[in-house]
Design a protein around this motif. Structure first.
Motif, PDB file in Angstrom:
ATOM      1  N   PRO A 161      -3.250  -8.428  16.137  1.00 31.98           N
ATOM      2  CA  PRO A 161      -3.287  -7.090  16.732  1.00 31.98           C
ATOM      3  C   PRO A 161      -3.617  -6.028  15.680  1.00 31.98           C
ATOM      4  O   PRO A 161      -3.572  -6.294  14.482  1.00 31.98           O
ATOM      5  CB  PRO A 161      -1.864  -6.902  17.270  1.00 31.98           C
ATOM      6  N   ASN A 162      -3.918  -4.834  16.180  1.00 31.07           N
ATOM      7  CA  ASN A 162      -4.184  -3.708  15.282  1.00 31.07           C
ATOM      8  C   ASN A 162      -3.017  -3.483  14.348  1.00 31.07           C
ATOM      9  O   ASN A 162      -1.867  -3.553  14.766  1.00 31.07           O
ATOM     10  CB  ASN A 162      -4.390  -2.435  16.102  1.00 31.07           C
ATOM     11  N   GLY A 163      -3.328  -3.205  13.124  1.00 30.67           N
ATOM     12  CA  GLY A 163      -2.276  -2.876  12.165  1.00 30.67           C
ATOM     13  C   GLY A 163      -1.525  -4.082  11.634  1.00 30.67           C
ATOM     14  O   GLY A 163      -0.533  -3.928  10.923  1.00 30.67           O
ATOM     15  N   SER A 164      -1.997  -5.276  11.942  1.00 27.79           N
ATOM     16  CA  SER A 164      -1.264  -6.461  11.493  1.00 27.79           C
ATOM     17  C   SER A 164      -1.550  -6.797  10.029  1.00 27.79           C
ATOM     18  O   SER A 164      -0.852  -7.610   9.430  1.00 27.79           O
ATOM     19  CB  SER A 164      -1.600  -7.657  12.388  1.00 27.79           C
ATOM     20  N   GLY A 165      -2.599  -6.168   9.452  1.00 30.03           N
ATOM     21  CA  GLY A 165      -2.874  -6.384   8.031  1.00 30.03           C
ATOM     22  C   GLY A 165      -4.162  -7.148   7.757  1.00 30.03           C
ATOM     23  O   GLY A 165      -4.412  -7.568   6.621  1.00 30.03           O
ATOM     24  N   LYS A 166      -5.002  -7.300   8.768  1.00 29.56           N
ATOM     25  CA  LYS A 166      -6.244  -8.063   8.602  1.00 29.56           C
ATOM     26  C   LYS A 166      -7.159  -7.419   7.563  1.00 29.56           C
ATOM     27  O   LYS A 166      -7.650  -8.075   6.633  1.00 29.56           O
ATOM     28  CB  LYS A 166      -6.995  -8.168   9.948  1.00 29.56           C
ATOM     29  N   SER A 167      -7.393  -6.116   7.737  1.00 32.01           N
ATOM     30  CA  SER A 167      -8.273  -5.427   6.781  1.00 32.01           C
ATOM     31  C   SER A 167      -7.649  -5.380   5.394  1.00 32.01           C
ATOM     32  O   SER A 167      -8.344  -5.447   4.379  1.00 32.01           O
ATOM     33  CB  SER A 167      -8.580  -4.006   7.260  1.00 32.01           C
ATOM     34  N   THR A 168      -6.333  -5.260   5.366  1.00 30.61           N
ATOM     35  CA  THR A 168      -5.645  -5.262   4.075  1.00 30.61           C
ATOM     36  C   THR A 168      -5.950  -6.562   3.326  1.00 30.61           C
ATOM     37  O   THR A 168      -6.279  -6.538   2.135  1.00 30.61           O
ATOM     38  CB  THR A 168      -4.125  -5.095   4.280  1.00 30.61           C
ATOM     39  N   ILE A 228       2.670  -4.407   3.236  1.00 28.17           N
ATOM     40  CA  ILE A 228       1.808  -4.639   4.402  1.00 28.17           C
ATOM     41  C   ILE A 228       1.619  -6.145   4.620  1.00 28.17           C
ATOM     42  O   ILE A 228       1.722  -6.629   5.742  1.00 28.17           O
ATOM     43  CB  ILE A 228       0.420  -3.969   4.229  1.00 28.17           C
ATOM     44  N   GLN A 269     -15.244  -3.506   7.674  1.00 29.53           N
ATOM     45  CA  GLN A 269     -15.009  -3.073   9.056  1.00 29.53           C
ATOM     46  C   GLN A 269     -15.659  -1.706   9.272  1.00 29.53           C
ATOM     47  O   GLN A 269     -16.259  -1.462  10.305  1.00 29.53           O
ATOM     48  CB  GLN A 269     -13.499  -2.993   9.336  1.00 29.53           C
ATOM     49  N   LYS A 321       4.425   0.617   0.453  1.00 28.49           N
ATOM     50  CA  LYS A 321       4.872  -0.016   1.700  1.00 28.49           C
ATOM     51  C   LYS A 321       4.310  -1.435   1.760  1.00 28.49           C
ATOM     52  O   LYS A 321       3.121  -1.641   1.512  1.00 28.49           O
ATOM     53  CB  LYS A 321       4.348   0.823   2.869  1.00 28.49           C
ATOM     54  N   TYR A 359      -4.632  -1.509  -3.162  1.00 33.12           N
ATOM     55  CA  TYR A 359      -3.764  -2.565  -2.648  1.00 33.12           C
ATOM     56  C   TYR A 359      -3.144  -3.329  -3.811  1.00 33.12           C
ATOM     57  O   TYR A 359      -3.840  -3.912  -4.633  1.00 33.12           O
ATOM     58  CB  TYR A 359      -4.568  -3.500  -1.739  1.00 33.12           C
ATOM     59  N   VAL A 416       0.870  -1.169   0.000  1.00 26.31           N
ATOM     60  CA  VAL A 416       0.000   0.000   0.000  1.00 26.31           C
ATOM     61  C   VAL A 416       0.901   1.211   0.000  1.00 26.31           C
ATOM     62  O   VAL A 416       1.783   1.316   0.862  1.00 26.31           O
ATOM     63  CB  VAL A 416      -0.900   0.049   1.262  1.00 26.31           C
ATOM     64  N   ASP A 417       0.672   2.115  -0.957  1.00 27.33           N
ATOM     65  CA  ASP A 417       1.531   3.300  -1.084  1.00 27.33           C
ATOM     66  C   ASP A 417       3.009   2.918  -1.073  1.00 27.33           C
ATOM     67  O   ASP A 417       3.831   3.580  -0.439  1.00 27.33           O
ATOM     68  CB  ASP A 417       1.274   4.276   0.089  1.00 27.33           C
TER      69      ASP A 417
HETATM   70  N1  LIG Z   1      -5.259   2.610   2.434  1.00 26.44           N
HETATM   71  C1  LIG Z   1      -4.151   2.606   3.182  1.00 26.44           C
HETATM   72  N2  LIG Z   1      -3.250   3.581   3.015  1.00 26.44           N
HETATM   73  C2  LIG Z   1      -2.114   3.602   3.757  1.00 26.44           C
HETATM   74  N3  LIG Z   1      -1.814   2.699   4.693  1.00 26.44           N
HETATM   75  C3  LIG Z   1      -2.674   1.710   4.915  1.00 26.44           C
HETATM   76  C4  LIG Z   1      -3.902   1.622   4.171  1.00 26.44           C
HETATM   77  N4  LIG Z   1      -4.570   0.542   4.602  1.00 26.44           N
HETATM   78  C5  LIG Z   1      -3.798   0.000   5.565  1.00 26.44           C
HETATM   79  N5  LIG Z   1      -2.663   0.688   5.751  1.00 26.44           N
HETATM   80  C6  LIG Z   1      -1.589   0.376   6.710  1.00 26.44           C
HETATM   81  O1  LIG Z   1      -1.395  -1.028   6.672  1.00 26.44           O
HETATM   82  C7  LIG Z   1      -1.219  -1.547   7.956  1.00 26.44           C
HETATM   83  C8  LIG Z   1      -2.231  -2.636   8.220  1.00 26.44           C
HETATM   84  O2  LIG Z   1      -3.503  -2.076   8.332  1.00 26.44           O
HETATM   85  P1  LIG Z   1      -4.832  -2.940   8.402  1.00 26.44           P
HETATM   86  O3  LIG Z   1      -4.810  -3.926   7.316  1.00 26.44           O
HETATM   87  O4  LIG Z   1      -5.977  -1.993   8.437  1.00 26.44           O
HETATM   88  O5  LIG Z   1      -4.650  -3.653   9.797  1.00 26.44           O
HETATM   89  P2  LIG Z   1      -5.728  -4.322  10.752  1.00 26.44           P
HETATM   90  O6  LIG Z   1      -7.004  -4.445  10.002  1.00 26.44           O
HETATM   91  O7  LIG Z   1      -5.124  -5.615  11.092  1.00 26.44           O
HETATM   92  O8  LIG Z   1      -5.835  -3.440  11.934  1.00 26.44           O
HETATM   93  C9  LIG Z   1      -1.318  -0.382   8.916  1.00 26.44           C
HETATM   94  O9  LIG Z   1      -0.013   0.034   9.245  1.00 26.44           O
HETATM   95  C10 LIG Z   1      -2.020   0.677   8.128  1.00 26.44           C
HETATM   96  O10 LIG Z   1      -1.627   1.953   8.528  1.00 26.44           O
END
Ligand SMILES: Nc1ncnc2c1ncn2[C@@H]1O[C@H](COP(=O)(O)OP(=O)(O)O)[C@@H](O)[C@H]1O
Ligand SMILES: [Mg+2]
Lengths: 446, 256
Positions: free
Chosen positions: B35-42, B16, B85, B14, B53, B11-12
């Motif tokens: 945990p938060n930020g682990s990439g689940k939503s990604t 993930i 989410q 980076k 993505y 993403v951008d």
């Molecule tokens: N659209 C996006 N733009 C920039 N960074 C993103 C985006 N979506 C997710 N991230 C980054 O990717 C990482 C994982 O996020 P996310 O998948 O939302 O985690 P989770 O759902 O597990 O909390 C985080 O560091 C978040 O900041």
């Protein structure tokens, strides 16, 4: 100066049109009206066609109108509406309907069924011929064409139009539909529709103006509408502009609102290649509520300009204004919303919102709120937003199975719907929903 | 049904997701915790086809098709569903109107006739009961002015109407009280059968009391660091995600 002079030179053709009809005017019309027309044509000559050097016309270049040689439309007798003109009548409704072809009343296409007592709806030419005295205080007395060359031109050259008079206290049971169609198969014509509505004190009515033409035909509609709303009257006005995509359309609308009246005007602009609406609402006494809603849908190379002007001349009045523009392809939109709150107009409550949805990279909008406030105890707000379709919303719709074009159309429809939803006449609202759905298909059976 | 092989996602620019392997078969329910930020939503958004993505490595197969070749709407029409989410508000589009448009798009893709207003209403009434959705939410614009709980329930309602083969739920339980949680779980349980599969992403093990998974995977820093059965969720509940930051022993869950 050169451009100005050039435009002024182009007035000759129109002055010649006036000279052609002046004999008839002198023979059939009262002196006061002949006088007004003389003043109007000379004012038009002085003003000339506007150029983009003038502040009010900075964003709208009328050169395509000026360059073209339009023929003054005469009365065209037709037996039926051209079947290429869709969605202009309300077939299942009980509306009173007057049809005008190139500005001339067509009794054959009209139905004045069961007009109530106290309501007059007729051809303006006929009203001038039979009852000029009743018109004298209103016709062209309300609005000044001083600063509006196109209004001046209409005033000099209109031959017919609609006259609606609602007596004091009369409540119109059905809407009055004034349908102005243009047909210009052989040569590009110019017509001058003219509407005068006089709503007496405590009256209630709905007036619908429709403008339409045959798709593909080039013509010029230069319309003036004057509406005088009496004390405590409740008047709803619609202007549905569905001209041919090649047409030129300029309209001056003048609303004169009296004490405690409630007036709403909805302006829907869908057609035309070059369109300018001047909407002027004068809140001339206390306790008035005025609502202006507008929707513009411009695509291709259309240029649609709305200039609105609300004059809060007296205290304790409210105005609500919401104009929405949807601009696609290479189209351009203009919105200028002026609100004047005069020094004595305390307790004014004015709210103006202009929202634009740009659907392509080439589409553009010029949005200019202009608030001039000279009173100190007022509530005036304005907001303008310009944006594109929300990517997140688009994605959300797509994850539910809706294809990209349909998802875009659905979101665009929703944007427009805020204006359509404010339309209180079911038949009008349904007709517009239908038109929008055809322009923005998103259902599977579309 | 779903096979994810060595999935890397940026993403951008980076990274993930850093190499995910996961197989979900028809009939199974998999929980993804982390945990938060682990990439689940990604992971969820990638599966749904969000353009932001970028898959840099690896492949996702859904019923044998390379998912990367399908548009988001094609994935939905092929039976995938994502409960967001953060459900998106769609001003001006009524919930039912939207759902009818979506359902008929999916039916068309399946070669079925569109549902008429009467049949659609009957379906909506039935599914509404399932998730105890307030009738007034049917006529309001999608998610606009809905409470957090109403939004989540609305996602499950959409799922129930659209009847997917693979449902992905991204933290649908977050912010819900126990009653709402139970309703959401019931909605999902009603969908479960041997022809369908569910991926339930959650931060807490609480939901899994009602929606019992066959497998649990722990996601940390873009990798699955541990997989196991239902008991793994309880372990996380006890100890948190401590010590699960890096892959240790990747247990092959029962049934593999
Ligand atoms: N659209 C996006 N733009 C920039 N960074 C993103 C985006 N979506 C997710 N991230 C980054 O990717 C990482 C994982 O996020 P996310 O998948 O939302 O985690 P989770 O759902 O597990 O909390 C985080 O560091 C978040 O900041
Ligand atoms: Mg998340």
């Amino acid at each position: 100066m050169i451009a100005l002079d050039k435009n002024r030179a182009k007035t000759e053709r129109y002055v010649a049109d006036y000279e052609k009809i002046e004999g008839e005017i002198a023979a059939h019309e009262p002196i006061w009206l002949h006088q007004i027309r003389k003043e109007a044509i000379s004012r038009f000559q002085e003003l000339g066609f506007p150029t983009i050097k003038e502040e009010e016309w900075r964003h709208t270049n009328v050169t395509p109108i000026v360059k073209r040689e339009f023929t003054l439309a005469g009365a065209a007798a037709i037996d039926s509406l051209p079947d290429t003109i869709h969605h202009v009548t309300f077939p299942d409704s009980d509306f009173t309907q007057l049809v005008f072809v190139n500005g001339f009343f067509s009794p054959r296409l009209s139905h004045l069924n069961s007009l109530q007592d106290g309501i007059r709806v007729e051809s303006l030419a006929q009203a001038i011929a039979c009852d000029a005295n009743a018109l004298e205080p209103y016709l062209s007395r309300l609005g000044s064409y001083e600063e509006h060359p196109f209004a001046a031109l209409n005033t000099a050259l209109f031959r017919d139009g609609a006259y609606v008079h609602i007596k004091k206290g009369v409540v119109a049971r059905t809407p009055i539909h004034l349908l102005f169609i243009s047909t210009s198969p052989k040569q590009a014509v110019v017509s001058y529709p003219r509407t005068l509505v006089v709503a007496g004190a405590e009256s209630q009515a709905t007036i619908i103006e429709s403008y339409a033409g045959v798709e593909g035909e080039v013509y010029f509609t230069n319309a003036v509408t004057e509406i005088a709303v009496g004390e405590n009257a409740v008047i709803e006005h619609y202007k549905l502009q569905r001209e041919s995509a090649q047409a030129f359309h300029i309209a001056n609308m003048l609303f004169y609102l009296d004490r405690s009246s409630n007036f709403a005007s909805h302006s829907i602009s869908l057609g035309g290649s070059l369109v300018r609406n001047n909407v002027n609402a004068a809140l001339n006494d206390e306790g008035i509520e005025c609502t202006l809603n507008g929707l513009v849908m411009a695509a291709g190379k259309q240029h649609i300009d709305n200039h609105t002007y609300i004059d809060h001349a007296r205290p304790h009045c409210a105005s609500h204004e919401l104009y929405k523009n949807i601009v696609d392809d290479h189209a351009t939109g203009v919105f200028k919303g002026k609100i004047l709150v005069r020094r004595d107009s305390q307790k004014t409550d004015a709210k103006q919102t202009n929202m634009t949805l740009l659907l392509s990279d080439e589409a553009s909008i010029d949005s200019m709120p202009q608030l001039e406030i000279y009173a100190d105890d007022v509530k005036c707000t304005h907001g303008a937003t310009t944006g594109r379709l929300d990517e997140n919303a688009l994605f959300y719709l797509r994850t539910r199975g809706i294809g990209k074009p349909a998802a875009k159309n659905l979101l665009t429809y929703a944007f427009a719907n805020e204006i359509i939803n404010r339309i209180r006449i079911d038949a009008v609202r349904e007709q517009l929903e239908q038109i929008l759905r055809e322009r923005l298909p998103f259902e599977q059976n579309d | 049904m779903l096979e994810i092989r060595n999935l890397h996602v940026n993403v951008d620019g980076k990274e993930i997701l850093r190499g995910i392997d996961l197989t979900i078969r028809a009939g199974e329910t998999h929980a993804i915790m982390g945990p938060n930020g682990s990439g689940k939503s990604t992971l969820a958004q990638v599966l749904a086809g969000h353009e932001a993505y970028e898959i840099t490595e690896g492949v996702i197969l859904y019923e044998g098709q390379n998912l990367a070749e399908l548009e988001p709407e094609e994935r939905a029409c092929a039976g995938m569903f994502l409960a967001f989410q953060y459900p998106v508000e769609i001003p001006g589009v009524s919930n039912t109107y939207f759902l009818k448009t979506a359902l008929n798009a999916i039916r068309k893709a399946r070669g079925e006739e569109p549902l008429d207003a009467v049949d659609f209403l009957a379906l909506v009434k039935e599914k509404m009961k399932l998730v105890h959705l307030d009738e007034k939410l049917l006529h309001r614009p999608v998610n606009e002015g809905f409470s957090g709980g109403e939004k989540k329930r609305n996602e499950i309602f959409h799922m129930a109407v659209l009847d997917p083969k693979l449902a992905i739920l991204d933290e649908t339980d977050s912010g819900l009280d126990v009653d709402a949680l139970r309703i959401v779980a019931e909605g999902v349980n009603a969908l479960r059968d041997e022809t369908r599969a569910v991926m339930v992403i959650t931060h807490y093990q609480r939901l899994l009391n009602y929606l019992v998974p066959d497998f649990v995977h722990i996601l940390a820093k873009g990798r699955i660091v541990k997989s196991g059965g239902r008991e793994l969720a309880l372990e996380v509940e006890e100890n948190g995600y401590v010590g699960l930051e890096e892959p240790t022993e990747v247990l092959q869950p029962v049934g593999y």
